[in-house]
Write a protein that holds these residues in place. Sequence first.
Motif, PDB file in Angstrom:
ATOM      1  N   GLY A   1       0.788  -1.239   0.000  1.00  0.00           N
ATOM      2  CA  GLY A   1       0.000   0.000   0.000  1.00  0.00           C
ATOM      3  C   GLY A   1       0.813   1.277   0.000  1.00  0.00           C
ATOM      4  N   LEU A   2       2.065   1.211  -0.378  1.00  0.00           N
ATOM      5  CA  LEU A   2       2.889   2.415  -0.499  1.00  0.00           C
ATOM      6  C   LEU A   2       2.999   2.774  -1.971  1.00  0.00           C
ATOM      7  CD1 LEU A   2       4.805   4.595   0.578  1.00  0.00           C
ATOM      8  CD2 LEU A   2       6.655   2.915   0.424  1.00  0.00           C
ATOM      9  N   SER A   3       2.385   3.904  -2.347  1.00  0.00           N
ATOM     10  CA  SER A   3       2.418   4.309  -3.752  1.00  0.00           C
ATOM     11  C   SER A   3       2.271   5.818  -3.867  1.00  0.00           C
ATOM     12  CB  SER A   3       1.308   3.613  -4.548  1.00  0.00           C
ATOM     13  OG  SER A   3       0.050   4.073  -4.131  1.00  0.00           O
ATOM     14  N   VAL A   4       2.588   6.320  -5.054  1.00  0.00           N
ATOM     15  CA  VAL A   4       2.410   7.729  -5.372  1.00  0.00           C
ATOM     16  C   VAL A   4       2.105   7.823  -6.865  1.00  0.00           C
ATOM     17  CG1 VAL A   4       4.855   8.186  -5.821  1.00  0.00           C
ATOM     18  CG2 VAL A   4       3.385  10.045  -5.040  1.00  0.00           C
ATOM     19  N   VAL A   5       1.307   8.824  -7.243  1.00  0.00           N
ATOM     20  CA  VAL A   5       0.929   9.026  -8.645  1.00  0.00           C
ATOM     21  C   VAL A   5       1.430  10.394  -9.091  1.00  0.00           C
ATOM     22  CG1 VAL A   5      -0.981   9.216 -10.283  1.00  0.00           C
ATOM     23  CG2 VAL A   5      -1.138   7.610  -8.365  1.00  0.00           C
ATOM     24  N   ILE A   6       1.985  10.435 -10.306  1.00  0.00           N
ATOM     25  CA  ILE A   6       2.420  11.692 -10.911  1.00  0.00           C
ATOM     26  C   ILE A   6       1.952  11.698 -12.359  1.00  0.00           C
ATOM     27  CG2 ILE A   6       4.683  10.767 -11.549  1.00  0.00           C
ATOM     28  CD1 ILE A   6       5.828  13.603 -11.027  1.00  0.00           C
ATOM     29  N   THR A   7       1.539  12.873 -12.832  1.00  0.00           N
ATOM     30  CA  THR A   7       1.182  13.038 -14.244  1.00  0.00           C
ATOM     31  C   THR A   7       2.193  14.008 -14.853  1.00  0.00           C
ATOM     32  OG1 THR A   7      -1.148  12.664 -13.733  1.00  0.00           O
ATOM     33  CG2 THR A   7      -0.642  13.674 -15.863  1.00  0.00           C
ATOM     34  N   PRO A   8       3.176  13.486 -15.575  1.00  0.00           N
ATOM     35  CA  PRO A   8       4.201  14.360 -16.165  1.00  0.00           C
ATOM     36  C   PRO A   8       3.593  15.376 -17.139  1.00  0.00           C
ATOM     37  CG  PRO A   8       4.881  12.045 -16.278  1.00  0.00           C
ATOM     38  CD  PRO A   8       3.436  12.068 -15.870  1.00  0.00           C
ATOM     39  N   THR A   9       4.163  16.570 -17.182  1.00  0.00           N
ATOM     40  CA  THR A   9       3.661  17.599 -18.086  1.00  0.00           C
ATOM     41  C   THR A   9       4.248  17.468 -19.487  1.00  0.00           C
ATOM     42  OG1 THR A   9       5.348  19.130 -17.319  1.00  0.00           O
ATOM     43  CG2 THR A   9       3.195  19.251 -16.248  1.00  0.00           C
ATOM     44  N   LEU A  10       5.427  16.829 -19.601  1.00  0.00           N
ATOM     45  CA  LEU A  10       6.078  16.623 -20.891  1.00  0.00           C
ATOM     46  C   LEU A  10       6.432  15.150 -21.052  1.00  0.00           C
ATOM     47  CD1 LEU A  10       8.626  19.585 -20.667  1.00  0.00           C
ATOM     48  CD2 LEU A  10       6.533  19.540 -22.039  1.00  0.00           C
ATOM     49  N   ASN A  11       6.265  14.611 -22.258  1.00  0.00           N
ATOM     50  CA  ASN A  11       6.608  13.198 -22.447  1.00  0.00           C
ATOM     51  C   ASN A  11       8.118  12.975 -22.543  1.00  0.00           C
ATOM     52  OD1 ASN A  11       7.144  14.047 -25.024  1.00  0.00           O
ATOM     53  ND2 ASN A  11       5.803  12.566 -26.034  1.00  0.00           N
ATOM     54  N   THR A  12       8.892  14.049 -22.564  1.00  0.00           N
ATOM     55  CA  THR A  12      10.353  13.934 -22.558  1.00  0.00           C
ATOM     56  C   THR A  12      10.930  14.027 -21.148  1.00  0.00           C
ATOM     57  OG1 THR A  12      10.513  16.317 -22.948  1.00  0.00           O
ATOM     58  CG2 THR A  12      10.609  14.868 -24.889  1.00  0.00           C
ATOM     59  N   SER A  13      10.078  14.282 -20.176  1.00  0.00           N
ATOM     60  CA  SER A  13      10.549  14.437 -18.797  1.00  0.00           C
ATOM     61  C   SER A  13      11.076  13.142 -18.221  1.00  0.00           C
ATOM     62  CB  SER A  13       9.412  14.940 -17.898  1.00  0.00           C
ATOM     63  OG  SER A  13       9.051  16.251 -18.223  1.00  0.00           O
ATOM     64  N   LYS A  14      12.025  13.273 -17.323  1.00  0.00           N
ATOM     65  CA  LYS A  14      12.494  12.162 -16.495  1.00  0.00           C
ATOM     66  C   LYS A  14      11.763  12.276 -15.155  1.00  0.00           C
ATOM     67  CE  LYS A  14      15.956  11.194 -19.351  1.00  0.00           C
ATOM     68  NZ  LYS A  14      15.987  10.083 -20.217  1.00  0.00           N
ATOM     69  N   ILE A  15      11.596  11.153 -14.488  1.00  0.00           N
ATOM     70  CA  ILE A  15      10.981  11.149 -13.163  1.00  0.00           C
ATOM     71  C   ILE A  15      12.002  10.607 -12.177  1.00  0.00           C
ATOM     72  CG2 ILE A  15       9.087  10.326 -11.723  1.00  0.00           C
ATOM     73  CD1 ILE A  15       8.169  12.139 -14.041  1.00  0.00           C
ATOM     74  N   LEU A  16      12.378  11.432 -11.207  1.00  0.00           N
ATOM     75  CA  LEU A  16      13.284  10.992 -10.157  1.00  0.00           C
ATOM     76  C   LEU A  16      12.434  10.326  -9.079  1.00  0.00           C
ATOM     77  CD1 LEU A  16      16.139  10.862  -9.003  1.00  0.00           C
ATOM     78  CD2 LEU A  16      15.691  13.098  -7.923  1.00  0.00           C
TER      79      LEU A  16
END
Length: 155
Positions: A21-36
Motif C-alpha cells: 500500500g505504499l504508492s504515489v501518482v504523478i502526471t508528467p507535463t512533458l513526455n520527454t521528462s524524467k521522473i526521479l
Amino acid sequence: GVKTDSYTATNTGPTDWKSPGLSVVITPTLNTSKILVMGYCVSGALAGYENAVRWVRTISGGSAVYLNIADTSGSMTSATSMMRINAGARDANNASFMFLDAPATTTATTYHVEISVEALASDVYFNRTQGESDTANDYRGSSSITVMEIAVGVL
C-alpha cells in the motif's frame, strides 16, 4: 506517498509479490521528462529467510515495469533489494532507493513498492519485524516514496 501503518501477508514463495500500500501518482507535463523516484521502506521476514523489495512503475492502463532490478540466471528471482534475516525475528530489511526513470508519457503514472519472501507459506512484513511484541523495546518504521518531474531540454 507515506505509509506509517504496518502490513502483514502470507506469501506462497519467492515469486509471490505483495503490495503493502505504499504508492504515489504523478502526471508528467512533458513526455520527454524524467521522473526521479526516491524511496525508503522497511520490510521483514521469518529468521533465516531472505526477503526482497522491488519498485514498480505502472502507466495508467498499462503493464508493470520493474525499476532497477537485477539480472538473473536460471531460476533466480529478480529484485531491487534483498536481505537475509539472520540474527532473529527482530531483523528488518531497510531499503533505500533512487532511480531516474524515463516513462515517456503525459498520462498518470503510479510508482509503488512490492515485497516478497523466499519461504513457502511464510509471512512477509512491512514497517515491522516478524517478532515484534507490545513493549517499549520494539520499534516500528515508516516508509515513503517521493517522485519529482525533471524537464529535459527545456530552459
